[in-house]
Scaffold this motif. Structure first.
Motif, PDB file in Angstrom:
ATOM      1  N   ASN A  10       0.792  -1.231   0.000  1.00 41.15           N
ATOM      2  CA  ASN A  10       0.000   0.000   0.000  1.00 41.15           C
ATOM      3  C   ASN A  10       0.825   1.281   0.000  1.00 41.15           C
ATOM      4  O   ASN A  10       0.526   2.216  -0.740  1.00 41.15           O
ATOM      5  CB  ASN A  10      -0.929   0.008   1.220  1.00 41.15           C
ATOM      6  CG  ASN A  10      -2.128  -0.857   0.954  1.00 41.15           C
ATOM      7  OD1 ASN A  10      -2.647  -0.889  -0.168  1.00 41.15           O
ATOM      8  ND2 ASN A  10      -2.569  -1.596   1.966  1.00 41.15           N
ATOM      9  N   ASP A  33       8.685  -8.363  -4.859  1.00 41.85           N
ATOM     10  CA  ASP A  33       7.601  -8.696  -3.930  1.00 41.85           C
ATOM     11  C   ASP A  33       7.238 -10.167  -4.197  1.00 41.85           C
ATOM     12  O   ASP A  33       7.138 -10.565  -5.372  1.00 41.85           O
ATOM     13  CB  ASP A  33       6.375  -7.794  -4.201  1.00 41.85           C
ATOM     14  CG  ASP A  33       5.381  -7.796  -3.044  1.00 41.85           C
ATOM     15  OD1 ASP A  33       5.109  -6.707  -2.504  1.00 41.85           O
ATOM     16  OD2 ASP A  33       4.868  -8.888  -2.690  1.00 41.85           O
ATOM     17  N   ASN A 120       8.978  10.175   7.495  1.00 37.89           N
ATOM     18  CA  ASN A 120       8.798  11.194   6.460  1.00 37.89           C
ATOM     19  C   ASN A 120       8.181  12.487   6.963  1.00 37.89           C
ATOM     20  O   ASN A 120       8.344  13.529   6.335  1.00 37.89           O
ATOM     21  CB  ASN A 120       7.960  10.614   5.320  1.00 37.89           C
ATOM     22  CG  ASN A 120       6.713   9.929   5.826  1.00 37.89           C
ATOM     23  OD1 ASN A 120       6.799   8.925   6.539  1.00 37.89           O
ATOM     24  ND2 ASN A 120       5.540  10.457   5.499  1.00 37.89           N
ATOM     25  N   TRP A 159       0.113  -9.227   8.704  1.00 39.08           N
ATOM     26  CA  TRP A 159       1.307  -8.911   9.505  1.00 39.08           C
ATOM     27  C   TRP A 159       1.055  -7.788  10.500  1.00 39.08           C
ATOM     28  O   TRP A 159       1.744  -7.689  11.515  1.00 39.08           O
ATOM     29  CB  TRP A 159       2.508  -8.599   8.597  1.00 39.08           C
ATOM     30  CG  TRP A 159       2.412  -7.319   7.790  1.00 39.08           C
ATOM     31  CD1 TRP A 159       1.921  -7.175   6.529  1.00 39.08           C
ATOM     32  CD2 TRP A 159       2.828  -6.015   8.203  1.00 39.08           C
ATOM     33  NE1 TRP A 159       2.002  -5.857   6.134  1.00 39.08           N
ATOM     34  CE2 TRP A 159       2.556  -5.139   7.137  1.00 39.08           C
ATOM     35  CE3 TRP A 159       3.406  -5.499   9.362  1.00 39.08           C
ATOM     36  CZ2 TRP A 159       2.835  -3.771   7.204  1.00 39.08           C
ATOM     37  CZ3 TRP A 159       3.689  -4.135   9.424  1.00 39.08           C
ATOM     38  CH2 TRP A 159       3.403  -3.289   8.361  1.00 39.08           C
ATOM     39  N   TYR A 289       6.195  12.377   1.690  1.00 40.17           N
ATOM     40  CA  TYR A 289       6.850  11.219   1.046  1.00 40.17           C
ATOM     41  C   TYR A 289       7.738  11.714  -0.095  1.00 40.17           C
ATOM     42  O   TYR A 289       8.896  11.322  -0.212  1.00 40.17           O
ATOM     43  CB  TYR A 289       5.806  10.220   0.524  1.00 40.17           C
ATOM     44  CG  TYR A 289       4.985   9.598   1.633  1.00 40.17           C
ATOM     45  CD1 TYR A 289       5.446   8.482   2.315  1.00 40.17           C
ATOM     46  CD2 TYR A 289       3.758  10.136   2.002  1.00 40.17           C
ATOM     47  CE1 TYR A 289       4.705   7.906   3.345  1.00 40.17           C
ATOM     48  CE2 TYR A 289       3.015   9.585   3.026  1.00 40.17           C
ATOM     49  CZ  TYR A 289       3.489   8.466   3.693  1.00 40.17           C
ATOM     50  OH  TYR A 289       2.761   7.918   4.721  1.00 40.17           O
TER      51      TYR A 289
HETATM   52  N1  LIG Z   1       6.180   6.209   6.696  1.00 44.06           N
HETATM   53  C1  LIG Z   1       4.890   5.980   6.651  1.00 44.06           C
HETATM   54  O1  LIG Z   1       4.089   6.886   6.850  1.00 44.06           O
HETATM   55  C2  LIG Z   1       4.391   4.591   6.363  1.00 44.06           C
HETATM   56  C3  LIG Z   1       3.071   4.415   5.925  1.00 44.06           C
HETATM   57  C4  LIG Z   1       2.649   3.121   5.659  1.00 44.06           C
HETATM   58  C5  LIG Z   1       3.520   2.032   5.818  1.00 44.06           C
HETATM   59  N2  LIG Z   1       4.789   2.256   6.254  1.00 44.06           N
HETATM   60  C6  LIG Z   1       5.712   1.122   6.448  1.00 44.06           C
HETATM   61  O2  LIG Z   1       5.913   0.508   5.176  1.00 44.06           O
HETATM   62  C7  LIG Z   1       5.970  -0.905   5.301  1.00 44.06           C
HETATM   63  C8  LIG Z   1       4.926  -1.544   4.372  1.00 44.06           C
HETATM   64  O3  LIG Z   1       3.641  -1.116   4.772  1.00 44.06           O
HETATM   65  P1  LIG Z   1       2.384  -1.322   3.785  1.00 44.06           P
HETATM   66  O4  LIG Z   1       1.262  -0.596   4.437  1.00 44.06           O
HETATM   67  O5  LIG Z   1       2.748  -0.969   2.405  1.00 44.06           O
HETATM   68  O6  LIG Z   1       2.147  -2.890   3.927  1.00 44.06           O
HETATM   69  P2  LIG Z   1       1.410  -3.868   2.885  1.00 44.06           P
HETATM   70  O7  LIG Z   1       1.011  -5.059   3.656  1.00 44.06           O
HETATM   71  O8  LIG Z   1       0.367  -3.127   2.113  1.00 44.06           O
HETATM   72  O9  LIG Z   1       2.571  -4.244   1.856  1.00 44.06           O
HETATM   73  C9  LIG Z   1       3.668  -5.040   2.179  1.00 44.06           C
HETATM   74  C10 LIG Z   1       4.171  -5.698   0.903  1.00 44.06           C
HETATM   75  O10 LIG Z   1       5.394  -6.370   1.199  1.00 44.06           O
HETATM   76  C11 LIG Z   1       5.379  -7.599   0.490  1.00 44.06           C
HETATM   77  N3  LIG Z   1       6.338  -8.545   1.035  1.00 44.06           N
HETATM   78  C12 LIG Z   1       6.140  -9.531   1.942  1.00 44.06           C
HETATM   79  N4  LIG Z   1       7.281 -10.229   2.126  1.00 44.06           N
HETATM   80  C13 LIG Z   1       8.221  -9.654   1.318  1.00 44.06           C
HETATM   81  C14 LIG Z   1       9.578  -9.951   1.030  1.00 44.06           C
HETATM   82  N5  LIG Z   1      10.231 -10.963   1.614  1.00 44.06           N
HETATM   83  N6  LIG Z   1      10.218  -9.189   0.114  1.00 44.06           N
HETATM   84  C15 LIG Z   1       9.596  -8.180  -0.514  1.00 44.06           C
HETATM   85  N7  LIG Z   1       8.298  -7.855  -0.275  1.00 44.06           N
HETATM   86  C16 LIG Z   1       7.623  -8.596   0.623  1.00 44.06           C
HETATM   87  C17 LIG Z   1       3.925  -8.056   0.578  1.00 44.06           C
HETATM   88  O11 LIG Z   1       3.632  -9.052  -0.402  1.00 44.06           O
HETATM   89  C18 LIG Z   1       3.200  -6.764   0.348  1.00 44.06           C
HETATM   90  O12 LIG Z   1       2.938  -6.514  -1.014  1.00 44.06           O
HETATM   91  C19 LIG Z   1       5.767  -1.203   6.790  1.00 44.06           C
HETATM   92  O13 LIG Z   1       7.014  -1.386   7.408  1.00 44.06           O
HETATM   93  C20 LIG Z   1       5.129   0.050   7.344  1.00 44.06           C
HETATM   94  O14 LIG Z   1       5.477   0.283   8.697  1.00 44.06           O
HETATM   95  C21 LIG Z   1       5.241   3.504   6.521  1.00 44.06           C
END
Ligand SMILES: NC(=O)c1ccc[n+]([C@@H]2O[C@H](COP(=O)([O-])OP(=O)(O)OC[C@H]3O[C@@H](n4cnc5c(N)ncnc54)[C@H](O)[C@@H]3O)[C@@H](O)[C@H]2O)c1
Length: 338
Positions: A10, A33, A120, A159, A289
């Motif tokens: 996401n 991914d 960010n 997760w 971002y």
């Molecule tokens: N800075 C911010 O404001 C902010 C906002 C949202 C998320 N995040 C961080 O970003 C990270 C992802 O969050 P998200 O909301 O996108 O989660 P999400 O669940 O939407 O996406 C995670 C993705 O990682 C993939 N994945 C799983 N195992 C993997 C691997 N071994 N190698 C590569 N990819 C793999 C999954 O298939 C999935 O597509 C988290 O650590 C979260 O804390 C930060």
């Protein structure tokens, strides 16, 4: 800078990839991914895609990586990326355990690596202006801070439902605000008291009461079970400043002569004005971002203190873990003794 994205969920889909596409000095050359459907959802199009991040790291054309996968994988992937000689933008949290976070720092030191942490909001123009005003003394010495960060998460990825994989509001949401507290006030967290509730998933609501090394009090509420909120209110000896990610303006009230408060008008900075203009067309876009990634793409700026470092990431995680220990042991935890 030729960058590869590890994790295509996401935050990449809605924030990082659209931001990277606006930066002319950056080319996204690869994505990784394990879920092939993620590439399509994120709109990765014709970008070279790998199901194993190791294959992306093996590519010489990839100079830098952005790691945004489930949080418990951050440390191992960051360590592998450092060993492969890549520059790293690591989403928060650095890791889900302190020993993993320290391992990332040790690998950085050993490899003389370059890694920034994705707090960010440090690059949000409104937060930058708020911090400058607080530090200028507009509201006097800050005695207390009130914080809230809630997202109504009806559906959470698996997760995010368990602490061991990086779930819970403390590591997901509070970690941002504790970073802002340290950054705004140039302070460290000293004593932490917290309670945690788990209604629909592990740790989906928490209250935190902490004191900084400078004696400032901080109270926060975090939840996946409440409507959107993401704001900090700084209560100073001469006034109150409120910064809210869901509002375009700072709210500042300062002491009136005699009794009471009056609103204080502050002109927007150039960066805030630019963001307001962009909001006319992209009303819900968060500018931080893009601005964080612009700074990362410029090696001089990424090392100039405008982005969070590994030490900042570790300090934030220490506060999260102290809050968790406090809730479990029902007592105040002094940092350094957990
Ligand atoms: N800075 C911010 O404001 C902010 C906002 C949202 C998320 N995040 C961080 O970003 C990270 C992802 O969050 P998200 O909301 O996108 O989660 P999400 O669940 O939407 O996406 C995670 C993705 O990682 C993939 N994945 C799983 N195992 C993997 C691997 N071994 N190698 C590569 N990819 C793999 C999954 O298939 C999935 O597509 C988290 O650590 C979260 O804390 C930060």
């Amino acid at each position: 800078m030729r960058i590869g994205l590890i994790g295509c969920g996401n935050v990449v889909r809605y924030c990082h990839l659209p931001a990277l596409r606006r930066i002319s000095s950056v080319e996204v050359v690869a994505v990784a991914d394990p879920d092939p459907a993620a590439f399509q959802r994120a709109g990765a199009g014709t970008i070279t895609a790998f199901e194993r991040y190791e294959d992306l790291l093996a590519r010489d054309e990839v100079e830098a990586v952005l790691i945004a996968c489930p949080s418990h994988l951050h440390a191992n992937i960051a360590t592998a990326a450092l060993n492969a000689g890549k520059r790293i933008y690591l989403e928060k949290p650095v890791a889900t355990t302190l020993s993993d976070a320290v391992r990332v720092r040790e690998t950085m030191e050993r490899t003389s690596g370059n890694l920034v942490v994705g707090f960010n909001r440090r690059r949000h123009p409104l937060f930058e202006q708020a911090r400058a005003l607080v530090r200028k003394g507009v509201i006097g010495r800050v005695r207390a801070v009130r914080s809230s960060f809630c997202e109504h998460a009806d559906t959470l990825p698996e997760w995010k439902r368990s602490r061991t994989t990086g779930g819970g509001v403390l590591i997901d949401l509070f970690s941002h605000h504790v970073d802002l507290l340290r950054w705004f006030l140039d302070t460290e967290v000293r004593d932490v008291r917290a309670t945690i509730g788990s209604e629909a998933s592990a740790g989906d609501t928490a209250r935190v009461d902490l004191t900084t090394s400078g004696g400032t009090g901080f109270q926060g509420f975090y939840s996946f079970r409440a409507g959107l909120s993401d704001s900090l209110e700084f209560i100073g000896e001469d006034g109150v400043l409120r910064v809210d990610r869901h509002s375009p303006r700072l709210e500042i009230k300062v002491r009136r002569r005699g009794y009471g408060l009056r609103r204080s008008f502050v002109a927007p900075t150039r960066d805030v004005s630019r963001w307001w203009m962009r909001r006319l067309v992209h009303p819900s876009e968060d500018p931080s971002y893009f601005r964080a990634l612009v700074a990362f793409a410029d090696p001089l700026r990424s090392s100039s203190g405008s982005l969070a470092t590994i030490d900042d990431g570790i300090r934030s995680l220490e506060a999260v873990i102290a809050a968790e220990s406090s809730a479990e042991q029902e007592r105040t935890i002094r940092l350094g003794t957990t």
